[in-house]
Design a protein around this motif. Structure first.
Motif, PDB file in Angstrom:
ATOM      1  N   GLY A  52       0.706  -1.208   0.166  1.00 41.22           N
ATOM      2  CA  GLY A  52       0.157   0.047   0.038  1.00 41.22           C
ATOM      3  C   GLY A  52       0.906   1.080   0.093  1.00 41.22           C
ATOM      4  N   GLY A  53       2.289   1.089   0.204  1.00 40.82           N
ATOM      5  CA  GLY A  53       2.813   2.299   0.375  1.00 40.82           C
ATOM      6  C   GLY A  53       3.611   2.581  -1.005  1.00 40.82           C
ATOM      7  N   GLY A  54       3.222   2.336  -2.195  1.00 39.43           N
ATOM      8  CA  GLY A  54       3.757   2.648  -3.381  1.00 39.43           C
ATOM      9  C   GLY A  54       5.160   1.970  -3.522  1.00 39.43           C
ATOM     10  N   ASP A  55       5.412   0.999  -2.880  1.00 35.18           N
ATOM     11  CA  ASP A  55       6.484   0.254  -2.993  1.00 35.18           C
ATOM     12  C   ASP A  55       6.294  -0.992  -4.167  1.00 35.18           C
ATOM     13  OD1 ASP A  55       5.354  -1.755  -1.520  1.00 35.18           O
ATOM     14  OD2 ASP A  55       6.764  -1.750   0.207  1.00 35.18           O
ATOM     15  N   GLY A  56       5.223  -1.027  -4.398  1.00 36.56           N
ATOM     16  CA  GLY A  56       5.249  -2.468  -5.341  1.00 36.56           C
ATOM     17  C   GLY A  56       5.268  -3.583  -4.654  1.00 36.56           C
ATOM     18  N   GLY A  57       5.306  -3.839  -3.195  1.00 41.60           N
ATOM     19  CA  GLY A  57       5.449  -4.827  -2.665  1.00 41.60           C
ATOM     20  C   GLY A  57       6.914  -5.294  -2.402  1.00 41.60           C
ATOM     21  N   ARG A  58       7.789  -4.654  -2.912  1.00 44.09           N
ATOM     22  CA  ARG A  58       9.184  -4.940  -2.607  1.00 44.09           C
ATOM     23  C   ARG A  58       9.769  -4.688  -1.267  1.00 44.09           C
ATOM     24  NH1 ARG A  58       9.675  -1.669  -6.994  1.00 44.09           N
ATOM     25  NH2 ARG A  58      10.609   0.002  -5.913  1.00 44.09           N
ATOM     26  N   HIS A  59      10.660  -5.638  -0.851  1.00 43.55           N
ATOM     27  CA  HIS A  59      11.296  -5.436   0.457  1.00 43.55           C
ATOM     28  C   HIS A  59      12.522  -4.730   0.367  1.00 43.55           C
ATOM     29  CE1 HIS A  59       8.087  -8.315   1.721  1.00 43.55           C
ATOM     30  NE2 HIS A  59       8.454  -7.925   3.203  1.00 43.55           N
ATOM     31  N   HIS A  60      12.724  -3.654   1.117  1.00 45.09           N
ATOM     32  CA  HIS A  60      14.187  -3.091   0.872  1.00 45.09           C
ATOM     33  C   HIS A  60      14.972  -3.331   2.030  1.00 45.09           C
ATOM     34  CE1 HIS A  60      12.651  -0.615  -2.413  1.00 45.09           C
ATOM     35  NE2 HIS A  60      11.540  -0.164  -1.651  1.00 45.09           N
ATOM     36  N   GLN A  61      16.356  -3.664   1.951  1.00 47.19           N
ATOM     37  CA  GLN A  61      17.133  -3.933   2.984  1.00 47.19           C
ATOM     38  C   GLN A  61      17.629  -2.686   3.427  1.00 47.19           C
ATOM     39  OE1 GLN A  61      21.042  -5.718   1.836  1.00 47.19           O
ATOM     40  NE2 GLN A  61      20.860  -6.989   3.775  1.00 47.19           N
ATOM     41  N   VAL A  62      17.212  -2.581   4.862  1.00 46.99           N
ATOM     42  CA  VAL A  62      17.805  -1.334   5.522  1.00 46.99           C
ATOM     43  C   VAL A  62      18.473  -1.764   6.776  1.00 46.99           C
ATOM     44  CG1 VAL A  62      16.775   0.424   6.938  1.00 46.99           C
ATOM     45  CG2 VAL A  62      15.435  -0.449   4.975  1.00 46.99           C
ATOM     46  N   PHE A  63      19.759  -1.028   6.798  1.00 48.41           N
ATOM     47  CA  PHE A  63      20.484  -1.279   8.232  1.00 48.41           C
ATOM     48  C   PHE A  63      20.402  -0.304   9.160  1.00 48.41           C
ATOM     49  CE2 PHE A  63      22.543  -3.043   4.629  1.00 48.41           C
ATOM     50  CZ  PHE A  63      22.954  -4.283   5.048  1.00 48.41           C
ATOM     51  N   THR A  64      20.332  -0.779  10.565  1.00 42.01           N
ATOM     52  CA  THR A  64      20.217   0.311  11.632  1.00 42.01           C
ATOM     53  C   THR A  64      21.338   0.354  12.279  1.00 42.01           C
ATOM     54  OG1 THR A  64      19.162  -1.304  13.079  1.00 42.01           O
ATOM     55  CG2 THR A  64      17.342  -0.469  11.554  1.00 42.01           C
ATOM     56  N   LEU A  65      21.528   1.416  13.002  1.00 41.55           N
ATOM     57  CA  LEU A  65      22.838   1.759  14.063  1.00 41.55           C
ATOM     58  C   LEU A  65      22.131   2.287  15.171  1.00 41.55           C
ATOM     59  CD1 LEU A  65      25.551   1.330  13.445  1.00 41.55           C
ATOM     60  CD2 LEU A  65      25.732   4.086  13.238  1.00 41.55           C
ATOM     61  N   SER A  66      22.736   1.686  16.336  1.00 40.44           N
ATOM     62  CA  SER A  66      22.467   2.225  17.573  1.00 40.44           C
ATOM     63  C   SER A  66      22.876   3.585  17.871  1.00 40.44           C
ATOM     64  CB  SER A  66      22.789   1.111  18.730  1.00 40.44           C
ATOM     65  OG  SER A  66      24.191   1.101  18.835  1.00 40.44           O
ATOM     66  N   GLY A  67      23.565   4.120  17.150  1.00 39.33           N
ATOM     67  CA  GLY A  67      24.035   5.330  17.217  1.00 39.33           C
ATOM     68  C   GLY A  67      23.210   6.791  16.925  1.00 39.33           C
ATOM     69  N   THR A  68      23.793   7.869  16.383  1.00 41.84           N
ATOM     70  CA  THR A  68      23.258   8.952  16.306  1.00 41.84           C
ATOM     71  C   THR A  68      23.124   9.219  14.330  1.00 41.84           C
ATOM     72  OG1 THR A  68      25.144  10.287  16.100  1.00 41.84           O
ATOM     73  CG2 THR A  68      23.846  10.130  18.193  1.00 41.84           C
ATOM     74  N   PRO A  69      22.309  10.190  14.054  1.00 44.55           N
ATOM     75  CA  PRO A  69      22.551  10.125  12.505  1.00 44.55           C
ATOM     76  C   PRO A  69      23.979  10.621  11.986  1.00 44.55           C
ATOM     77  CG  PRO A  69      20.506  11.162  13.508  1.00 44.55           C
ATOM     78  CD  PRO A  69      21.267  10.763  14.516  1.00 44.55           C
TER      79      PRO A  69
END
Length: 131
Positions: free
Chosen positions: A81-98
């Motif tokens: 529903g978000g315009g992504d066409g159903g694709r999953h995107h790999q995202v990395f998260t960091l416990s730090g700041t921007p």
């Protein structure tokens, strides 16, 4: 432009996306989709997404100078529903700041086929080698 010169050199443009709203930002997936659309699709650019693991608004310039930061891989999108066409995107998260995300993404993250996103995330996120 720099993206056309890197493509002419035989490698896709490298794009690092980070934010201060964190991994659960409602704008993250639409922005990933827009970046892919502007560069010609997922195979046409080397996009890495490295964002804080939680909202860190108003702390964009702060760096975790002596604290260890940890990174983990996750996915976002795929809801259809978000315009992504159903694709999953790999995202990395960091416990730090921007700012930590920018430093780790620019100086410590593997690029060019290293989709595992491994990074040396030892203390001292300023890009000087850390630990």
């Amino acid at each position: 432009s720099s993206s056309s010169s890197s493509r002419m050199a035989g490698r896709p443009a490298r794009i690092l996306l980070t934010n201060d709203d964190g991994v659960d930002s409602s704008l993250l997936v639409p922005f990933i989709d827009a970046l892919y659309a502007s560069c010609g699709g997922p195979g046409a650019c080397d996009l890495r997404v490295l964002v804080p693991d939680a909202e860190r608004s108003w702390s964009s310039k702060v760096m975790s100078r002596f604290q260890e930061v940890s990174m983990r891989a996750t996915t976002r999108g795929g809801g259809g529903g978000g315009g992504d066409g159903g694709r999953h995107h790999q995202v990395f998260t960091l416990s730090g700041t921007p700012a930590d995300c920018a430093a780790v993404g620019c100086y410590h993250m593997q690029w060019g086929g290293g989709a595992d996103g491994q990074a040396d995330t030892g203390g001292g996120g300023g890009g000087g080698g850390g630990g």
